[in-house]
Design a protein around this motif. Structure first.
Motif, PDB file in Angstrom:
ATOM      1  N   GLN A 163       0.839  -1.184   0.000  1.00  0.00           N
ATOM      2  CA  GLN A 163       0.000   0.000   0.000  1.00  0.00           C
ATOM      3  C   GLN A 163       0.887   1.252   0.000  1.00  0.00           C
ATOM      4  O   GLN A 163       1.901   1.312   0.678  1.00  0.00           O
ATOM      5  N   LEU A 164       0.430   2.220  -0.779  1.00  0.00           N
ATOM      6  CA  LEU A 164       1.199   3.454  -0.865  1.00  0.00           C
ATOM      7  C   LEU A 164       1.097   4.275   0.412  1.00  0.00           C
ATOM      8  O   LEU A 164       0.039   4.360   1.033  1.00  0.00           O
ATOM      9  N   GLN A 165       2.197   4.862   0.778  1.00  0.00           N
ATOM     10  CA  GLN A 165       2.208   5.910   1.797  1.00  0.00           C
ATOM     11  C   GLN A 165       2.683   7.187   1.117  1.00  0.00           C
ATOM     12  O   GLN A 165       3.444   7.141   0.153  1.00  0.00           O
ATOM     13  N   VAL A 166       2.238   8.316   1.641  1.00  0.00           N
ATOM     14  CA  VAL A 166       2.569   9.565   0.977  1.00  0.00           C
ATOM     15  C   VAL A 166       2.851  10.654   1.997  1.00  0.00           C
ATOM     16  O   VAL A 166       2.207  10.714   3.049  1.00  0.00           O
ATOM     17  N   VAL A 167       3.808  11.489   1.653  1.00  0.00           N
ATOM     18  CA  VAL A 167       4.148  12.640   2.477  1.00  0.00           C
ATOM     19  C   VAL A 167       4.216  13.863   1.578  1.00  0.00           C
ATOM     20  O   VAL A 167       4.990  13.886   0.614  1.00  0.00           O
ATOM     21  N   GLU A 168       3.407  14.863   1.911  1.00  0.00           N
ATOM     22  CA  GLU A 168       3.435  16.121   1.177  1.00  0.00           C
ATOM     23  C   GLU A 168       4.391  17.095   1.859  1.00  0.00           C
ATOM     24  O   GLU A 168       4.555  17.060   3.092  1.00  0.00           O
ATOM     25  N   SER A 169       5.002  17.964   1.071  1.00  0.00           N
ATOM     26  CA  SER A 169       5.890  18.984   1.617  1.00  0.00           C
ATOM     27  C   SER A 169       5.923  20.176   0.680  1.00  0.00           C
ATOM     28  O   SER A 169       5.410  20.112  -0.443  1.00  0.00           O
ATOM     29  N   GLY A 170       6.542  21.252   1.143  1.00  0.00           N
ATOM     30  CA  GLY A 170       6.740  22.421   0.297  1.00  0.00           C
ATOM     31  C   GLY A 170       5.819  23.586   0.583  1.00  0.00           C
ATOM     32  O   GLY A 170       5.971  24.652  -0.015  1.00  0.00           O
ATOM     33  N   GLY A 171       4.870  23.381   1.472  1.00  0.00           N
ATOM     34  CA  GLY A 171       3.966  24.467   1.803  1.00  0.00           C
ATOM     35  C   GLY A 171       4.669  25.554   2.599  1.00  0.00           C
ATOM     36  O   GLY A 171       5.826  25.409   3.007  1.00  0.00           O
ATOM     37  N   GLY A 172       3.961  26.643   2.826  1.00  0.00           N
ATOM     38  CA  GLY A 172       4.521  27.733   3.602  1.00  0.00           C
ATOM     39  C   GLY A 172       3.694  28.982   3.479  1.00  0.00           C
ATOM     40  O   GLY A 172       2.572  28.959   2.965  1.00  0.00           O
ATOM     41  N   LEU A 173       4.262  30.059   3.968  1.00  0.00           N
ATOM     42  CA  LEU A 173       3.622  31.373   3.905  1.00  0.00           C
ATOM     43  C   LEU A 173       4.258  32.174   2.782  1.00  0.00           C
ATOM     44  O   LEU A 173       5.488  32.287   2.710  1.00  0.00           O
ATOM     45  N   VAL A 174       3.421  32.710   1.912  1.00  0.00           N
ATOM     46  CA  VAL A 174       3.922  33.470   0.780  1.00  0.00           C
ATOM     47  C   VAL A 174       2.997  34.657   0.533  1.00  0.00           C
ATOM     48  O   VAL A 174       1.805  34.598   0.845  1.00  0.00           O
ATOM     49  N   GLN A 175       3.543  35.713  -0.009  1.00  0.00           N
ATOM     50  CA  GLN A 175       2.725  36.880  -0.331  1.00  0.00           C
ATOM     51  C   GLN A 175       1.961  36.651  -1.626  1.00  0.00           C
ATOM     52  O   GLN A 175       2.370  35.842  -2.478  1.00  0.00           O
ATOM     53  N   SER A 176       0.883  37.377  -1.765  1.00  0.00           N
ATOM     54  CA  SER A 176       0.101  37.308  -2.988  1.00  0.00           C
ATOM     55  C   SER A 176       1.000  37.582  -4.193  1.00  0.00           C
ATOM     56  O   SER A 176       1.812  38.511  -4.165  1.00  0.00           O
ATOM     57  N   GLU A 219      -3.680   5.535 -19.460  1.00  0.00           N
ATOM     58  CA  GLU A 219      -3.239   6.909 -19.257  1.00  0.00           C
ATOM     59  C   GLU A 219      -4.400   7.883 -19.051  1.00  0.00           C
ATOM     60  O   GLU A 219      -4.231   9.087 -19.150  1.00  0.00           O
ATOM     61  N   TYR A 220      -5.532   7.361 -18.750  1.00  0.00           N
ATOM     62  CA  TYR A 220      -6.711   8.189 -18.485  1.00  0.00           C
ATOM     63  C   TYR A 220      -6.499   9.008 -17.202  1.00  0.00           C
ATOM     64  O   TYR A 220      -5.934   8.507 -16.227  1.00  0.00           O
ATOM     65  N   VAL A 221      -6.989  10.240 -17.211  1.00  0.00           N
ATOM     66  CA  VAL A 221      -6.964  11.065 -16.013  1.00  0.00           C
ATOM     67  C   VAL A 221      -8.319  10.939 -15.330  1.00  0.00           C
ATOM     68  O   VAL A 221      -9.317  11.377 -15.873  1.00  0.00           O
ATOM     69  N   PRO A 222      -8.365  10.337 -14.175  1.00  0.00           N
ATOM     70  CA  PRO A 222      -9.663  10.071 -13.534  1.00  0.00           C
ATOM     71  C   PRO A 222     -10.314  11.335 -13.000  1.00  0.00           C
ATOM     72  O   PRO A 222      -9.630  12.313 -12.703  1.00  0.00           O
ATOM     73  N   PRO A 223     -11.615  11.317 -12.859  1.00  0.00           N
ATOM     74  CA  PRO A 223     -12.311  12.464 -12.236  1.00  0.00           C
ATOM     75  C   PRO A 223     -11.886  12.635 -10.793  1.00  0.00           C
ATOM     76  O   PRO A 223     -11.519  11.661 -10.124  1.00  0.00           O
ATOM     77  N   PHE A 224     -11.981  13.842 -10.295  1.00  0.00           N
ATOM     78  CA  PHE A 224     -11.597  14.113  -8.909  1.00  0.00           C
ATOM     79  C   PHE A 224     -12.480  13.349  -7.926  1.00  0.00           C
ATOM     80  O   PHE A 224     -12.041  13.058  -6.807  1.00  0.00           O
ATOM     81  N   HIS A 225     -13.692  13.010  -8.331  1.00  0.00           N
ATOM     82  CA  HIS A 225     -14.578  12.344  -7.386  1.00  0.00           C
ATOM     83  C   HIS A 225     -14.375  10.843  -7.335  1.00  0.00           C
ATOM     84  O   HIS A 225     -15.073  10.144  -6.603  1.00  0.00           O
ATOM     85  N   ASP A 226     -13.429  10.327  -8.098  1.00  0.00           N
ATOM     86  CA  ASP A 226     -13.142   8.896  -8.024  1.00  0.00           C
ATOM     87  C   ASP A 226     -12.530   8.539  -6.665  1.00  0.00           C
ATOM     88  O   ASP A 226     -12.156   9.412  -5.889  1.00  0.00           O
ATOM     89  N   GLN A 227     -12.409   7.239  -6.411  1.00  0.00           N
ATOM     90  CA  GLN A 227     -11.986   6.768  -5.093  1.00  0.00           C
ATOM     91  C   GLN A 227     -10.470   6.810  -4.935  1.00  0.00           C
ATOM     92  O   GLN A 227      -9.802   5.778  -4.836  1.00  0.00           O
ATOM     93  N   PHE A 228      -9.935   8.026  -4.880  1.00  0.00           N
ATOM     94  CA  PHE A 228      -8.516   8.168  -4.620  1.00  0.00           C
ATOM     95  C   PHE A 228      -8.197   7.692  -3.213  1.00  0.00           C
ATOM     96  O   PHE A 228      -8.992   7.859  -2.283  1.00  0.00           O
ATOM     97  N   GLY A 229      -7.016   7.105  -3.048  1.00  0.00           N
ATOM     98  CA  GLY A 229      -6.612   6.630  -1.735  1.00  0.00           C
ATOM     99  C   GLY A 229      -5.205   7.077  -1.423  1.00  0.00           C
ATOM    100  O   GLY A 229      -4.596   7.870  -2.122  1.00  0.00           O
ATOM    101  N   SER A 230      -4.667   6.507  -0.340  1.00  0.00           N
ATOM    102  CA  SER A 230      -3.289   6.798   0.064  1.00  0.00           C
ATOM    103  C   SER A 230      -3.098   8.280   0.343  1.00  0.00           C
ATOM    104  O   SER A 230      -2.134   8.900  -0.103  1.00  0.00           O
ATOM    105  N   TRP A 231      -3.993   8.855   1.076  1.00  0.00           N
ATOM    106  CA  TRP A 231      -3.905  10.278   1.414  1.00  0.00           C
ATOM    107  C   TRP A 231      -2.790  10.539   2.414  1.00  0.00           C
ATOM    108  O   TRP A 231      -2.559   9.763   3.333  1.00  0.00           O
ATOM    109  N   GLY A 232      -2.129  11.691   2.202  1.00  0.00           N
ATOM    110  CA  GLY A 232      -1.123  12.127   3.157  1.00  0.00           C
ATOM    111  C   GLY A 232      -1.723  13.042   4.203  1.00  0.00           C
ATOM    112  O   GLY A 232      -2.938  13.227   4.253  1.00  0.00           O
ATOM    113  N   GLN A 233      -0.858  13.619   5.030  1.00  0.00           N
ATOM    114  CA  GLN A 233      -1.296  14.527   6.098  1.00  0.00           C
ATOM    115  C   GLN A 233      -1.498  15.943   5.594  1.00  0.00           C
ATOM    116  O   GLN A 233      -2.073  16.773   6.298  1.00  0.00           O
TER     117      GLN A 233
END
Length: 126
Positions: A1-14, A104-118
């Motif tokens: 099963q996939l595990q995922v970690v997101e990174s790169g966020g932060g505070l930025v000006q408009s 290579e189909y791009v699934p709809p956003f409402h499909d059953q995506f899994g392996s969500w990160g924090q």
């Protein structure tokens, strides 16, 4: 099963830029389409962008308006979201998720995506 970690966020000006990363482990990413989602305080989660398993096809939510670019490096099991011209309305927690695909189909956003990160927090100040 996939595990995922997101990174790169932060505070930025408009008007600023951020590059988010989504690092997967536990399986070979090349079999999965990957999507970025976001959720602002008090709002429902919404799809931002999606990329097919081989990177051939992509799609974006209308609100992106050419400002974001999704890409992937399957050798590194990583998906990226380059965000430019950020606006305060882009503030929220950004998540990525995967969906096993056989084409290579791009699934709809409402499909059953899994392996969500924090998620990774993006804050855009005006």
């Amino acid at each position: 099963q996939l595990q995922v970690v997101e990174s790169g966020g932060g505070l930025v000006q408009s008007g600023g830029s951020l590059r988010l990363s989504c690092q997967f482990s536990g399986d070979t990413l090349k079999h999965y389409a990957v999507a970025w989602f976001r959720q602002a305080p008090g709002k429902e989660r919404e799809g931002v962008s999606c990329i097919s398993k081989g990177g051939v096809a992509t799609k974006y939510a209308d609100f992106v308006r050419g400002r974001f670019a999704i890409s992937r490096d399957n050798a590194k099991n990583t998906v990226y979201l380059q965000m430019n011209s950020l606006e305060p309305e882009d503030t929220g927690t950004y998540y990525c998720a995967a969906l096993l695909m056989f084409n290579e189909y791009v699934p709809p956003f409402h499909d059953q995506f899994g392996s969500w990160g924090q998620g990774t927090q993006v804050t855009v100040s005006s």
